[in-house]
Design an enzyme around this catalytic site. Sequence first.
Site, PDB file in Angstrom:
ATOM      1  CG  HIS A 152       0.358  -0.581  -8.598  1.00  0.00           C
ATOM      2  ND1 HIS A 152      -0.517  -1.167  -9.473  1.00  0.00           N
ATOM      3  CD2 HIS A 152      -0.404   0.097  -7.705  1.00  0.00           C
ATOM      4  CE1 HIS A 152      -1.760  -0.862  -9.136  1.00  0.00           C
ATOM      5  NE2 HIS A 152      -1.722  -0.098  -8.061  1.00  0.00           N
ATOM      6  CD  GLN A 209       2.501   2.784  -8.770  1.00  0.00           C
ATOM      7  OE1 GLN A 209       2.268   3.162  -7.618  1.00  0.00           O
ATOM      8  NE2 GLN A 209       1.550   2.618  -9.667  1.00  0.00           N
ATOM      9  CG  ASP A 219      -1.539   1.368  -3.971  1.00  0.00           C
ATOM     10  OD1 ASP A 219      -1.284   1.040  -5.140  1.00  0.00           O
ATOM     11  OD2 ASP A 219      -2.372   2.246  -3.689  1.00  0.00           O
ATOM     12  CG  HIS A 237      -7.464   2.631  -2.919  1.00  0.00           C
ATOM     13  ND1 HIS A 237      -6.334   2.661  -2.147  1.00  0.00           N
ATOM     14  CD2 HIS A 237      -7.031   2.507  -4.205  1.00  0.00           C
ATOM     15  CE1 HIS A 237      -5.271   2.586  -2.922  1.00  0.00           C
ATOM     16  NE2 HIS A 237      -5.659   2.484  -4.172  1.00  0.00           N
ATOM     17  CG  HIS A 297      -3.491  -2.902  -4.416  1.00  0.00           C
ATOM     18  ND1 HIS A 297      -4.094  -3.347  -5.568  1.00  0.00           N
ATOM     19  CD2 HIS A 297      -3.222  -1.586  -4.629  1.00  0.00           C
ATOM     20  CE1 HIS A 297      -4.192  -2.345  -6.435  1.00  0.00           C
ATOM     21  NE2 HIS A 297      -3.661  -1.266  -5.885  1.00  0.00           N
TER      22      HIS A 297
HETATM   23 ZN   LIG Z   1      -3.311   0.569  -6.850  1.00  0.00          ZN
END
Ligand SMILES: [Zn+2]
Length: 459
Positions: free
Chosen positions: A62, A65, A324, A273, A60
């Site tokens: 992104h 970010q 993440d 999560h 996971h």
């Molecule tokens: Zn996420």
Amino acid sequence: VRPTTFLKPDWLYWDGELRDDVALGVGPDGLVTGVQPAEEVPQAARLSGRALLPGMVNGHSHAFQRLIRGRTEYVSSGHPQDDFWSWRELMYQAACALDPEGVYVASRQAFLEMALSGITSVGEFHYLHHQPDGTPYDDREELAHQVIRAARDVGLRICLLRVGYARSGYQLPPNPRQRRFLDKTVDGLLGSVETLKGGYAADPFVTVGLAPHSVRAVPREWLEALRGRPERVHMHVAEQPAEVAACRSEYQRTPVQLIEEAGLLGENFTAVHAIHLDDVDVMRLGRARALVCACPSTERNLGDGVVPADALLNAGARVCLGSDSQATINLLDEARQLESHLRLMRLRRAVLDPGSGTPDGLAKRLFQMATVEGARSLGLSTGALKAGAPADYFTVDLNHPTLVGASRGTLLPTLVFGGGMAAIREVVVNGKSLVSEGHHLLLSRSREDFSELARRLFS
Ligand SMILES: [Zn+2]
């Protein structure tokens, strides 16, 4: 035709064991041919002072970010306290400012750091689709192409998890900062998925999955429309208590219950999560043999809570790991923190030890989350070194200060619980070298472009 090459590290992680008596064969097609007794292949390339392990799979991410790392670690003015929701506004600020080249540059830097940390495949949960005002690009998949290009330039395998995003949330007004994420209809989402699958059908390093963003952002009808799809499905589930409360208000159900009733829960489904679960939710995820992708560095950074991985594993669910928000990028550290957070909560040690009674039983299980389970979550044939699997691997320097003194039986726990990222020296995908002696060819180019982008966005 190039012949099969053989590699002889001091220790090779093969079939769940560190072996010192075999050499790894890699065919000209980049696939593992198998292992042979070291004395039968004297021509094997000797990797002295190295252990060789399967490449890690980041379930996971992104990527963009990475830009806000270090920029949100304070209570900003106008907020009584900092939490997930105030962090999100800062994240949206970056998300709204990026042009296609910026998306490429930010993603490439994140993927580069992943490669340097021994990650060879990434699941990119991609939700930036449109221009800042919400207008689609001429090529509707422009930004997905930029993210894929960034991963491929670095050399990673990528599963582009194409996000569907319908709304701000239950009884919430539209948020202008979400305009770049929105699809008008679920058919729009599925059309994009088909376009991307068709466009990359000939590229063995790129696959496409489906990602309804969350029960907050995607209504029940959309979830029901995704039932029976062949792609892997990833979804943020129960990251924040407010999300669970809103789902209960709207549907009188928990998010997991809603997803189960929509027909999505199964071995193809990854709940990212899955923190705020009740006992029945845990049972549902376990019964479905679903995956849960824990992202402990982000979950601690955002104050989300702790994934109850012990209960989930006992119930039959599988657990993989993700970086993440890129607060840090280090899957070994994710594994370490998952176990460590549970120790703090349960007030005991070795919470996730499956009970093998051996010094490396727990570390093997955690490493499996960072490799095999990540590959399962993304539907990739990587994650373990075996005959016919891609030669995706990394090496560690056994003389590195953070590893020195480890024995064959304690190397894996030493690496998982105490290894430093600088111990990772070579990283290879499909037999092709990305990182050599800790160096990647794009290092300085990416550093310059990324620094310039960060200056431009935040000055
Ligand atoms: Zn996420």
